[in-house]
Each structure stands twice: as structure tokens, then as C-alpha cells.
Motif scaffolding. Structure first.
Motif, PDB file in Angstrom:
ATOM      1  N   MET A 152       3.215  -7.236 -11.495  1.00 23.14           N
ATOM      2  CA  MET A 152       1.858  -7.332 -10.658  1.00 23.14           C
ATOM      3  C   MET A 152       2.006  -6.331  -9.473  1.00 23.14           C
ATOM      4  N   LEU A 153       3.144  -6.296  -8.720  1.00 24.41           N
ATOM      5  CA  LEU A 153       3.210  -5.053  -8.096  1.00 24.41           C
ATOM      6  C   LEU A 153       3.013  -3.774  -8.342  1.00 24.41           C
ATOM      7  N   ALA A 154       3.845  -3.435  -9.480  1.00 25.64           N
ATOM      8  CA  ALA A 154       3.822  -2.311 -10.183  1.00 25.64           C
ATOM      9  C   ALA A 154       2.520  -1.574 -10.821  1.00 25.64           C
ATOM     10  N   GLU A 155       1.856  -2.803 -11.177  1.00 34.24           N
ATOM     11  CA  GLU A 155       0.263  -2.465 -11.720  1.00 34.24           C
ATOM     12  C   GLU A 155      -0.626  -1.938 -10.467  1.00 34.24           C
ATOM     13  N   HIS A 156      -0.421  -2.261  -9.459  1.00 37.01           N
ATOM     14  CA  HIS A 156      -1.098  -1.851  -8.308  1.00 37.01           C
ATOM     15  C   HIS A 156      -0.709  -0.764  -7.350  1.00 37.01           C
ATOM     16  N   GLY A 157       0.360  -0.354  -8.008  1.00 37.95           N
ATOM     17  CA  GLY A 157       0.969   0.851  -7.230  1.00 37.95           C
ATOM     18  C   GLY A 157       1.879   0.655  -6.048  1.00 37.95           C
ATOM     19  N   LEU A 158       2.500  -0.728  -6.073  1.00 34.57           N
ATOM     20  CA  LEU A 158       3.151  -1.371  -4.923  1.00 34.57           C
ATOM     21  C   LEU A 158       4.817  -1.380  -5.405  1.00 34.57           C
ATOM     22  N   THR A 159       5.486  -1.765  -4.529  1.00 36.00           N
ATOM     23  CA  THR A 159       6.828  -2.027  -4.755  1.00 36.00           C
ATOM     24  C   THR A 159       7.280  -3.255  -3.988  1.00 36.00           C
ATOM     25  N   CYS A 186      -5.761  -6.042  -0.894  1.00 37.28           N
ATOM     26  CA  CYS A 186      -5.840  -4.851   0.159  1.00 37.28           C
ATOM     27  C   CYS A 186      -5.694  -3.626  -0.414  1.00 37.28           C
ATOM     28  N   ARG A 187      -4.937  -3.151  -1.212  1.00 39.74           N
ATOM     29  CA  ARG A 187      -4.871  -2.075  -1.905  1.00 39.74           C
ATOM     30  C   ARG A 187      -6.301  -1.550  -2.605  1.00 39.74           C
ATOM     31  N   LEU A 188      -6.734  -2.562  -3.323  1.00 40.95           N
ATOM     32  CA  LEU A 188      -7.972  -2.293  -3.746  1.00 40.95           C
ATOM     33  C   LEU A 188      -9.344  -2.080  -2.834  1.00 40.95           C
ATOM     34  N   ASN A 189      -9.217  -2.859  -1.726  1.00 37.25           N
ATOM     35  CA  ASN A 189     -10.362  -2.579  -0.688  1.00 37.25           C
ATOM     36  C   ASN A 189     -10.001  -1.648   0.395  1.00 37.25           C
ATOM     37  N   GLY A 190      -8.876  -1.040   0.441  1.00 36.40           N
ATOM     38  CA  GLY A 190      -8.425  -0.058   1.309  1.00 36.40           C
ATOM     39  C   GLY A 190      -8.039  -0.377   2.634  1.00 36.40           C
ATOM     40  N   TRP A 191      -7.653  -2.028   2.663  1.00 39.39           N
ATOM     41  CA  TRP A 191      -7.552  -2.677   3.929  1.00 39.39           C
ATOM     42  C   TRP A 191      -6.013  -2.468   4.285  1.00 39.39           C
ATOM     43  N   ASP A 192      -5.844  -2.405   5.460  1.00 39.62           N
ATOM     44  CA  ASP A 192      -4.142  -1.989   6.056  1.00 39.62           C
ATOM     45  C   ASP A 192      -3.311  -2.820   5.523  1.00 39.62           C
ATOM     46  N   GLU A 193      -2.091  -2.591   4.919  1.00 38.13           N
ATOM     47  CA  GLU A 193      -1.109  -3.326   4.255  1.00 38.13           C
ATOM     48  C   GLU A 193      -0.139  -3.635   5.150  1.00 38.13           C
ATOM     49  N   ALA A 194       0.112  -2.931   6.058  1.00 42.91           N
ATOM     50  CA  ALA A 194       1.018  -3.247   7.077  1.00 42.91           C
ATOM     51  C   ALA A 194       0.792  -4.561   7.732  1.00 42.91           C
ATOM     52  N   THR A 195      -0.748  -4.960   7.837  1.00 42.13           N
ATOM     53  CA  THR A 195      -1.038  -5.992   8.820  1.00 42.13           C
ATOM     54  C   THR A 195      -1.652  -7.163   7.978  1.00 42.13           C
ATOM     55  N   TYR A 196      -1.178  -7.410   6.457  1.00 44.20           N
ATOM     56  CA  TYR A 196      -2.318  -8.214   5.811  1.00 44.20           C
ATOM     57  C   TYR A 196      -1.691  -9.458   5.981  1.00 44.20           C
ATOM     58  N   LEU A 197      -0.720  -9.846   6.810  1.00 47.06           N
ATOM     59  CA  LEU A 197      -0.466 -11.165   7.231  1.00 47.06           C
ATOM     60  C   LEU A 197      -1.140 -11.677   8.846  1.00 47.06           C
ATOM     61  N   ASP A 198      -1.773 -10.994   9.424  1.00 42.45           N
ATOM     62  CA  ASP A 198      -2.292 -11.106  10.741  1.00 42.45           C
ATOM     63  C   ASP A 198      -3.538 -12.005  10.197  1.00 42.45           C
ATOM     64  N   PRO A 199      -3.636 -13.175  11.097  1.00 42.75           N
ATOM     65  CA  PRO A 199      -4.968 -13.907  10.799  1.00 42.75           C
ATOM     66  C   PRO A 199      -6.262 -13.429  11.217  1.00 42.75           C
ATOM     67  N   ALA A 200      -6.232 -12.065  11.692  1.00 39.82           N
ATOM     68  CA  ALA A 200      -7.439 -11.261  11.880  1.00 39.82           C
ATOM     69  C   ALA A 200      -7.822 -10.200  11.033  1.00 39.82           C
ATOM     70  N   HIS A 201      -6.772 -10.147   9.823  1.00 37.88           N
ATOM     71  CA  HIS A 201      -6.986  -9.105   9.045  1.00 37.88           C
ATOM     72  C   HIS A 201      -8.278  -9.898   7.790  1.00 37.88           C
ATOM     73  N   PRO A 202      -8.744  -8.738   7.487  1.00 39.93           N
ATOM     74  CA  PRO A 202     -10.164  -9.124   6.436  1.00 39.93           C
ATOM     75  C   PRO A 202      -9.685 -10.025   5.666  1.00 39.93           C
TER      76      PRO A 202
END
Length: 318
Positions: A94-101, A146-162
Motif C-alpha cells: 500500500m505504501l509503495a502504490e502511493h509512492g511512500l516508504t 494526504c499524498r492524494l490531496n497534497g496535504w502535509d504528510e509530516a503533520t498528518y497526526l496533528d488534530p488540526a490536520h485536514p
């Protein structure tokens, strides 16, 4: 108010050699098919952290974010997986399919959740890893959204993240009540507190949602691929595999939620977080829902050993 009213009722008792040596207290609610409260113990209106029982709502949020998951991948997005080989392989895929590691995951490095898998894993010379942590499927799906939407990946666990705002709103909508508090789960993700009644309502929402709705898609994937939700030696898998249409998900600190396809549902929490009480309490609650299947006896079996022999059990006390 007297002191007695503040003490939760006993949900399970520990019996050794005919002697009751301990108790597990908590709260429980059973909903009828129309959503009304049919049976309750303790204070199911009080907020709790559902822990991983919130994962179906988190998986629905990634669908609302536009991520097109289905089948085993969607089931794994709602999973507390056991760390079996097929779980870890699919997380990496799943990670590889979305260009993630795996390095993109913010799960804490951990051993497989299943004890037998952990022994095999360590014997093979492996060490704690982010992929092996039981929430890695959920995190992989969150990162992909996040990658699909262009959202910040470094802060994906922040409660204020989209993405986490989508989770928050989805929990409230499914539970039919506002989130009482926001904390941090063991995996680092935001954790929304709701009541046990709200948790049971949320699971009822998922099984009754119309075809194609995010909630229904998650429920269908979990029920079709229960081994990806938990593992081959786990009660959630056994129950969803052997009782048609059941949706089941446990959470840490002895939380459990279940819904039947007609809208009957239950949720409970053992106050001291003792996992050994989960099976007996769940089995008794399932019988209150009218579930009569051999798997209920299997789930409810919690023997106590003495000298490698069975000398007692943990048993439901209601």
C-alpha cells in the motif's frame, strides 16, 4: 449521591479453584434494532476513549478524503493487525502504490501484536519496526490520503490536520454526539472520546448505511476480509467469519464494539483495561443480542491455569 453509585458494576469475575479471587468492573450497553437502549450496566453515557474501536471511523475518513480503497486494503486501513506476514506485505505494498516508504510512517516501532507472531519474528532476528506496529495499515491509508490531496504528510497526526478534522467530524456524525475530548492514541494518532452508547450507535450506523456510502464500504470490507482486520488467532476475525453480517472491532484498554446487520449493537469497556475479560464479557453480551453460534463459546473461553492444568476461569458476571 452515595459512594456505591460511583462504583462500576462487576462485568467479569476471576475464579480459581472454586474461589473468586478478583473482579473486572466496567460499563456496557446493548442497543435494540431500532437504536434504543435495550440493556445497560454501569454508565454507558460517560465518555471513554474507544481506542482502536474508532478505526472504522478513521477508515471512512480516508474514503471521504477521496482515497479509493477496497477489499483487503480497506480492511487493513481499519485494522489492529496481528503482524502476520500477509499483513506486513500488504502494508508495504500500500505504501509503495502511493509512492511512500515505511520511513514515512509515524507509528512507533513495535513487535507483532500476536504473541505467537512476535516469537517467530524475534526468532528470525528481526527488531521492532514501524510496519510491524498493529496500526500501520491505518497510517499507510492516512498517508496515502494526504499524498492524494497534497496535504502535509509530516503533520498528518496533528488534530488540526485536514484529514484528522475529517475523522473528528465522521466520529461525531456516526456516534450522533459531540466528541467529548481529544487525546493521543498509542500509535500517535488523535483519539476522540465518545460514550459507549455513541460507540454502539456508530457501529450501527456503519452496518445500516446505504450501499456505496463510506461507512458501508468500510463495514463491507471488514466483514469480507476479517483476517486483515485482526488476524488468524483473534476473536474479531472469528466472529466476523462465522456469524454472517457481524461487524466487530476491539480496542486497547478492553473496549469492544459489535453491530449485527439488522442494527442491533453493543459496546463495553472494562475499567481496568484487562484484556483477559474481553472474551467472557463479549460472549455474554452477544448472547444478550441473541447471537447463538459455536464461535460465541470459543470467544468466551478464558481458562486459568495452575501447574499447567486448568483450575478456573474468567467468566461473565451479568
Amino acid at each position: 449521591m452515595t459512594t456505591d453509585t460511583l462504583i462500576p458494576p462487576v462485568l467479569a469475575e476471576v475464579v480459581r479453584s472454586g474461589f473468586v479471587e478478583g473482579h473486572h468492573r466496567g460499563s456496557l450497553v446493548v442497543l435494540a434494532a431500532d437504536g434504543s437502549v435495550e440493556f445497560a450496566l454501569g454508565d454507558p453515557a460517560a465518555p471513554v476513549f474507544p481506542r482502536s474501536s474508532n478505526k472504522p471511523m478513521q477508515a471512512a475518513a480516508v474514503l471521504r478524503a477521496g482515497l479509493d480503497l477496497s477489499g483487503e486494503r480497506l480492511a487493513l486501513a481499519a485494522a489492529s493487525h496481528s503482524g502476520e506476514g500477509f499483513h506486513l506485505d500488504l502494508v508495504r505494498k500500500m505504501l509503495a502504490e502511493h509512492g511512500l516508504t515505511p520511513d514515512d510512517l509515524q507509528t512507533p516501532p513495535d513487535l507483532p501484536l500476536d504473541a505467537a507472531e512476535a516469537e517467530t519474528y524475534l526468532a528470525a532476528g528481526h527488531v521492532r519496526d514501524r510496519v510491524t506496529m498493529n496500526c500501520s495499515g491505518k497510517h499507510a491509508a492516512m498517508l496515502a490520503a494526504c499524498r492524494l490531496n497534497g496535504w502535509d504528510e509530516a503533520t498528518y497526526l496533528d488534530p488540526a490536520h485536514p484529514l484528522q478534522r475529517l475523522v473528528h467530524d465522521g466520529v461525531e456524525a456516526a456516534a450522533g454526539e459531540p466528541v467529548a475530548s481529544v487525546g493521543t492514541d498509542g500509535c500517535g494518532a488523535p483519539l476522540m472520546a465518545i460514550s459507549l452508547t455513541g460507540l454502539a450507535r456508530a457501529f450501527r450506523t456503519f452496518v445500516l448505511a446505504g450501499p456505496g456510502a463510506p461507512e458501508r464500504r468500510v463495514a463491507d470490507a471488514m466483514r469480507a476480509h476479517p483476517e486483515y482486520v485482526a488476524g488468524t488467532r483473534r476473536p474479531d476475525t472469528w466472529l466476523m467469519r462465522e456469524v454472517p453480517g457481524v461487524l466487530s472491532k476491539m480496542g486497547a484498554e478492553a473496549v469492544q464494539a459489535v453491530a449485527l446487520p439488522d442494527g442491533r449493537a453493543l459496546a463495553f469497556k472494562v475499567d481496568d483495561g484487562a484484556a483477559r475479560a474481553l472474551g467472557p464479557v463479549l460472549a455474554r453480551a452477544l448472547r444478550l443480542l441473541g447471537v447463538d453460534a459455536p464461535v460465541v463459546d470459543r470467544i468466551g473461553s478464558a481458562p486459568l491455569l495452575g501447574g499447567a492444568e486448568r483450575v478456573g476461569e474468567v467468566r461473565a458476571a451479568f
